[in-house]
Design a protein around this motif. Structure first.
Motif, PDB file in Angstrom:
ATOM      1  N   SER A 125       0.786  -1.230   0.000  1.00 24.60           N
ATOM      2  CA  SER A 125       0.000   0.000   0.000  1.00 24.60           C
ATOM      3  C   SER A 125       0.824   1.289   0.000  1.00 24.60           C
ATOM      4  O   SER A 125       0.378   2.297  -0.519  1.00 24.60           O
ATOM      5  CB  SER A 125      -0.933   0.014   1.216  1.00 24.60           C
ATOM      6  OG  SER A 125      -0.185  -0.113   2.397  1.00 24.60           O
ATOM      7  N   TYR A 126       2.041   1.268   0.548  1.00 24.33           N
ATOM      8  CA  TYR A 126       2.744   2.545   0.707  1.00 24.33           C
ATOM      9  C   TYR A 126       3.102   3.205  -0.624  1.00 24.33           C
ATOM     10  O   TYR A 126       3.242   4.405  -0.707  1.00 24.33           O
ATOM     11  CB  TYR A 126       4.026   2.347   1.533  1.00 24.33           C
ATOM     12  CG  TYR A 126       3.827   2.485   3.016  1.00 24.33           C
ATOM     13  CD1 TYR A 126       2.565   2.327   3.579  1.00 24.33           C
ATOM     14  CD2 TYR A 126       4.881   2.777   3.863  1.00 24.33           C
ATOM     15  CE1 TYR A 126       2.378   2.434   4.946  1.00 24.33           C
ATOM     16  CE2 TYR A 126       4.697   2.887   5.230  1.00 24.33           C
ATOM     17  CZ  TYR A 126       3.449   2.713   5.757  1.00 24.33           C
ATOM     18  OH  TYR A 126       3.268   2.826   7.107  1.00 24.33           O
ATOM     19  N   HIS A 127       3.292   2.389  -1.657  1.00 23.12           N
ATOM     20  CA  HIS A 127       3.789   2.967  -2.900  1.00 23.12           C
ATOM     21  C   HIS A 127       2.690   3.658  -3.708  1.00 23.12           C
ATOM     22  O   HIS A 127       2.982   4.288  -4.708  1.00 23.12           O
ATOM     23  CB  HIS A 127       4.437   1.884  -3.753  1.00 23.12           C
ATOM     24  CG  HIS A 127       3.485   0.792  -4.137  1.00 23.12           C
ATOM     25  ND1 HIS A 127       3.149  -0.214  -3.278  1.00 23.12           N
ATOM     26  CD2 HIS A 127       2.771   0.570  -5.256  1.00 23.12           C
ATOM     27  CE1 HIS A 127       2.283  -1.018  -3.857  1.00 23.12           C
ATOM     28  NE2 HIS A 127       2.036  -0.568  -5.058  1.00 23.12           N
ATOM     29  N   VAL A 128       1.431   3.532  -3.291  1.00 22.61           N
ATOM     30  CA  VAL A 128       0.375   4.126  -4.108  1.00 22.61           C
ATOM     31  C   VAL A 128       0.068   5.560  -3.688  1.00 22.61           C
ATOM     32  O   VAL A 128      -0.581   6.292  -4.424  1.00 22.61           O
ATOM     33  CB  VAL A 128      -0.923   3.294  -4.055  1.00 22.61           C
ATOM     34  CG1 VAL A 128      -0.681   1.904  -4.574  1.00 22.61           C
ATOM     35  CG2 VAL A 128      -1.514   3.260  -2.666  1.00 22.61           C
ATOM     36  N   ALA A 129       0.510   5.964  -2.499  1.00 21.24           N
ATOM     37  CA  ALA A 129       0.095   7.269  -1.975  1.00 21.24           C
ATOM     38  C   ALA A 129       0.836   8.409  -2.661  1.00 21.24           C
ATOM     39  O   ALA A 129       1.837   8.208  -3.349  1.00 21.24           O
ATOM     40  CB  ALA A 129       0.324   7.322  -0.471  1.00 21.24           C
ATOM     41  N   TRP A 130       0.345   9.611  -2.455  1.00 21.87           N
ATOM     42  CA  TRP A 130       1.021  10.823  -2.881  1.00 21.87           C
ATOM     43  C   TRP A 130       2.357  10.900  -2.140  1.00 21.87           C
ATOM     44  O   TRP A 130       2.438  10.504  -0.977  1.00 21.87           O
ATOM     45  CB  TRP A 130       0.100  12.000  -2.523  1.00 21.87           C
ATOM     46  CG  TRP A 130       0.524  13.320  -3.054  1.00 21.87           C
ATOM     47  CD1 TRP A 130       1.142  13.573  -4.219  1.00 21.87           C
ATOM     48  CD2 TRP A 130       0.326  14.586  -2.412  1.00 21.87           C
ATOM     49  NE1 TRP A 130       1.349  14.919  -4.367  1.00 21.87           N
ATOM     50  CE2 TRP A 130       0.862  15.562  -3.282  1.00 21.87           C
ATOM     51  CE3 TRP A 130      -0.251  14.986  -1.209  1.00 21.87           C
ATOM     52  CZ2 TRP A 130       0.836  16.914  -2.965  1.00 21.87           C
ATOM     53  CZ3 TRP A 130      -0.276  16.324  -0.904  1.00 21.87           C
ATOM     54  CH2 TRP A 130       0.257  17.286  -1.780  1.00 21.87           C
ATOM     55  N   GLU A 136       8.736   6.631 -11.633  1.00 24.10           N
ATOM     56  CA  GLU A 136       9.449   6.058 -10.504  1.00 24.10           C
ATOM     57  C   GLU A 136       9.819   4.608 -10.765  1.00 24.10           C
ATOM     58  O   GLU A 136      10.256   3.901  -9.879  1.00 24.10           O
ATOM     59  CB  GLU A 136       8.676   6.209  -9.205  1.00 24.10           C
ATOM     60  CG  GLU A 136       7.334   5.544  -9.151  1.00 24.10           C
ATOM     61  CD  GLU A 136       6.761   5.632  -7.738  1.00 24.10           C
ATOM     62  OE1 GLU A 136       7.430   5.172  -6.819  1.00 24.10           O
ATOM     63  OE2 GLU A 136       5.654   6.173  -7.587  1.00 24.10           O
ATOM     64  N   ARG A 137       9.616   4.145 -12.007  1.00 26.78           N
ATOM     65  CA  ARG A 137      10.148   2.841 -12.377  1.00 26.78           C
ATOM     66  C   ARG A 137      11.614   3.022 -12.713  1.00 26.78           C
ATOM     67  O   ARG A 137      11.972   3.897 -13.510  1.00 26.78           O
ATOM     68  CB  ARG A 137       9.387   2.277 -13.586  1.00 26.78           C
ATOM     69  CG  ARG A 137       7.954   1.874 -13.258  1.00 26.78           C
ATOM     70  CD  ARG A 137       7.259   1.326 -14.479  1.00 26.78           C
ATOM     71  NE  ARG A 137       7.207   2.298 -15.561  1.00 26.78           N
ATOM     72  CZ  ARG A 137       7.807   2.151 -16.730  1.00 26.78           C
ATOM     73  NH1 ARG A 137       8.494   1.061 -16.987  1.00 26.78           N
ATOM     74  NH2 ARG A 137       7.701   3.078 -17.655  1.00 26.78           N
ATOM     75  N   LEU A 138      12.462   2.192 -12.135  1.00 30.84           N
ATOM     76  CA  LEU A 138      13.896   2.385 -12.326  1.00 30.84           C
ATOM     77  C   LEU A 138      14.262   2.336 -13.802  1.00 30.84           C
ATOM     78  O   LEU A 138      15.126   3.077 -14.267  1.00 30.84           O
ATOM     79  CB  LEU A 138      14.671   1.316 -11.557  1.00 30.84           C
ATOM     80  CG  LEU A 138      14.656   1.470 -10.043  1.00 30.84           C
ATOM     81  CD1 LEU A 138      15.404   0.321  -9.397  1.00 30.84           C
ATOM     82  CD2 LEU A 138      15.265   2.787  -9.624  1.00 30.84           C
ATOM     83  N   PRO A 157       2.519  -1.648 -12.318  1.00 28.92           N
ATOM     84  CA  PRO A 157       3.688  -0.760 -12.309  1.00 28.92           C
ATOM     85  C   PRO A 157       3.247   0.689 -12.134  1.00 28.92           C
ATOM     86  O   PRO A 157       2.149   1.063 -12.537  1.00 28.92           O
ATOM     87  CB  PRO A 157       4.326  -0.972 -13.681  1.00 28.92           C
ATOM     88  CG  PRO A 157       3.667  -2.123 -14.291  1.00 28.92           C
ATOM     89  CD  PRO A 157       2.413  -2.420 -13.552  1.00 28.92           C
ATOM     90  N   ALA A 158       4.116   1.467 -11.510  1.00 25.56           N
ATOM     91  CA  ALA A 158       3.778   2.858 -11.259  1.00 25.56           C
ATOM     92  C   ALA A 158       3.545   3.579 -12.580  1.00 25.56           C
ATOM     93  O   ALA A 158       4.310   3.407 -13.526  1.00 25.56           O
ATOM     94  CB  ALA A 158       4.913   3.525 -10.499  1.00 25.56           C
TER      95      ALA A 158
END
Lengths: 502, 126
Positions: free
Chosen positions: A232-237, A353-355, B115-116
């Motif tokens: 869940s943490y990666h979806v937030a603003w 933010e994808r490497l 993916p983001a």
């Protein structure tokens, strides 16, 4: 004195109301919000100043003496946590001022952040188990709304996972609180600690504490119940996920430290279980990070592995190990929030933010590379930054306690953390941007206009990391003193019992 | 009486967990509510159930047939908080329904794991 103890609650609460009142003017909202966070920081620092002299402040809400009134207690650990909460809150608010083009989001963001801060500070200063549950709920409500802020399919889905799993955890906590009261007749932590020390509680009370610690383990994202965090943490603003990364799991860690040191001050079977859990958490977290290819997901898994270090300190339970855990808490909150901030800036500059889609930052934005290097190396434990001292003390404490495996796991985790950070470094900073040489900032990058507030926030936190590393002595002295308070709960109990009603 | 309440709590918790294992998200949220009520009942029963006298403590001491009012107060707090959280969960659920057209746990996990998204091309608002 009483006013000072409740100030960590009153300041964010008053700020929340004030930001709601002026919500038509985004500028006023931002100003009040920042002022509130700075005031909270100041109050926290004053509390640290008082606590550093060794006194434990206690107050009974409503003037009722200990078993009836709700107790608020500020010792060294609580004071430090309140101060650091204020600092991270202020940094988040400053960061959120950067090129904020969504007035509706700004309007909702600031009151919710202060709502969250009320809950976090409340959890840090309460001395009552049920009151702790209430503060957990307060911060949970704030975090739900913050997580979903901005909307969109992905964010909503992450929120669903977060909401359901956290609700289950708080219910376990509530059940445990009810069981504990049924078994022991008290919810006051100090009085419970007295009863536990005198062995006056039935076995069900111990079972209730185990259930409670399980609930906190979910909150703190320990192995094997950490699944909700990287989901869940990666979806937030960005500012929201940085605030969560810094503070939320640490409330769970704080609650674990507080209850275990109060109820089971002597090393026992609980500590042994915690030791293995800590080792598994460190390893699984860092290995999970190795499999990820997005900045914030990598960092999310590192939260898990870092929490393992703090629990390692708690599990070994010598004064030195506890001091390491306290130092780690202080250092980690600053570093982790900062890394999420920098990840957000990097994503803003590179457009992803994808490497795989990032790159070229070192050539075009060397200042950002430096700012990334400080917390990243600190996280991995490179001297002279703050993370080195935190890990050094914990490993030394493990070796002193002959916990060879734990020490080995801690060191291996440090190496893997470094690998993970170098992965972000190589992909996002060193390699050329896959988009070619175009873009406003050159090298495929976007313009950095309007990001100045974000850089201020990041720079300040990075400076704190360096300062904690270079001036580790005073901070470590404070952590050692805090650990001594934790290891000898008699003073804590005494302060609560002495703070009678009117 | 305590036995009966304990069995009810056990049944509620079992039903709640069973519902939470369901594929449909609506059931999961309702399962949380059932579980929550089971927990509330458990906390409530911590304060004795055979209260037949008002719990006023006089100088003569506490009345013998009074239930402990503290767990009752705790449960009231928990019910209020639980209700607010339930409403929030329902709001999230409704919005998910609007966005996806269906609410299944697998779908939710899959969407959250996507993916983001990259920022829109320059010129647009980021």
């Amino acid at each position: 004195m009483n006013a000072l103890i409740v100030s960590p609650l009153l300041i964010p609460l008053a700020t929340l109301v004030a930001t709601l009142l002026v919500r038509r003017s985004p500028r006023a909202v931002r100003t009040i919000s920042l002022a509130g966070a700075l005031a909270l920081t100041a109050a926290g620092l004053v509390l640290v100043g008082l606590a550093a002299q060794g006194q434990i402040l206690a107050s009974q809400a409503g003037g009722w003496a200990a078993p009836y009134g709700i107790t608020l207690v500020v010792d060294r650990l609580s004071a430090a946590m309140v101060a650091i909460t204020g600092i991270v809150g202020a940094a988040t608010i400053v960061f959120a001022m950067a090129r904020d083009e969504d007035p509706a989001r700004c309007r909702d963001f600031h009151p919710l952040v202060h709502g969250l801060l009320v809950g976090v500070c409340g959890a840090f200063i309460t001395g009552d188990v049920f009151n702790l549950y209430v503060w957990f709920e307060v911060l949970l409500v704030g975090s739900f709304a913050l997580l979903v802020l901005g909307g969109g399919k992905r964010r909503l889905s992450g929120t669903v996972v977060y909401v359901v799993l956290n609700l289950v955890a708080t219910m376990m906590f509530l059940l445990a609180a009810g069981m504990l009261y049924g078994a022991s007749g008290s919810l006051n932590m100090a009085l419970l600690a007295q009863a536990f020390a005198a062995d006056e509680v039935p076995a069900t009370a111990h079972a209730a504490v185990v259930l409670m610690l399980t609930a906190f383990s979910i909150k703190a994202a320990l192995f094997p119940v950490f699944g909700w965090l990287p989901a869940s943490y990666h979806v937030a603003w960005t500012p929201v996920s940085a605030l969560f990364a810094g503070l939320l799991t640490k409330v769970g860690v704080y609650a674990l430290i507080r209850l275990v040191t109060l109820f089971w001050p002597d090393a026992g079977i609980a500590h042994e279980v915690l030791l293995w859990v800590a080792c598994a958490t460190m390893l699984i977290g860092v290995l999970g990070a190795a499999a990820q290819v997005e900045v914030r997901r990598i960092l999310s898994f590192h939260i898990v592995s870092q929490v393992g270090y703090m629990i390692l300190g708690l599990a070994i339970a010598t004064p030195l190990a506890l001091a390491g855990a306290v130092f780690y808490l202080i250092h980690h909150i600053v570093v982790k929030a900062n890394l999420f901030f920098i990840g957000g800036i990097a994503a803003r500059l590179t457009g992803s933010e994808r490497l795989a889609a990032m790159g070229g930052l070192y050539a075009r934005a060397p200042w950002l590379a430096l700012l990334f290097a400080i917390p990243a190396l600190s996280l991995a434990g490179i001297p002279p930054l703050s993370g080195f001292w935190a890990k050094f003390v914990l490993v030394k404490a493990s070796l002193d306690a002959s916990a060879w495996i734990a020490a080995a796991v801690a060191l291996v985790t440090g190496i893997f953390t470094l690998l993970s950070m170098s992965k972000i470094w190589n992909e996002a900073f060193l390699k050329p941007h896959p988009g070619g040489a175009g873009g406003e900032g050159g090298g495929g990058l976007r313009s950095a206009d309007g990001l100045q507030p974000a850089l201020w926030a990041v720079g300040t936190l990075a400076a704190m990391t360096v300062a904690i590393g270079l001036a580790a002595g005073p901070v470590m002295d404070y952590a050692v003193a805090a650990a001594e308070q934790l290891a000898a709960p008699a003073a804590y109990i005494d302060a609560v019992v002495r703070a009678g009603g009117n | 009486m305590e036995i009966l309440v304990s069995l009810t709590v056990g049944a509620l918790v079992a039903i709640g967990i069973w519902m939470m294992l369901d594929r449909g998200l609506l059931r999961v949220v309702l399962g949380v509510v059932v579980l929550g009520n089971g927990v509330n009942l458990a906390v409530f029963s911590a304060g004795r159930l055979d209260g037949r006298a008002a719990a006023f403590v006089t100088e003569a001491g506490a009345p013998a047939l009074a239930a402990n009012p503290l767990p009752q107060a705790l449960v009231l707090t928990a019910i209020v908080i639980g209700f607010a959280l339930f409403v929030f969960a329902l709001a999230v659920l409704k919005r998910s329904w609007e966005l996806h057209g269906k609410v299944e746990t697998d779908l939710v996990t899959a969407v959250a794991e996507e993916p983001a998204p990259d920022l829109p091309p320059q010129g647009d608002k980021a």
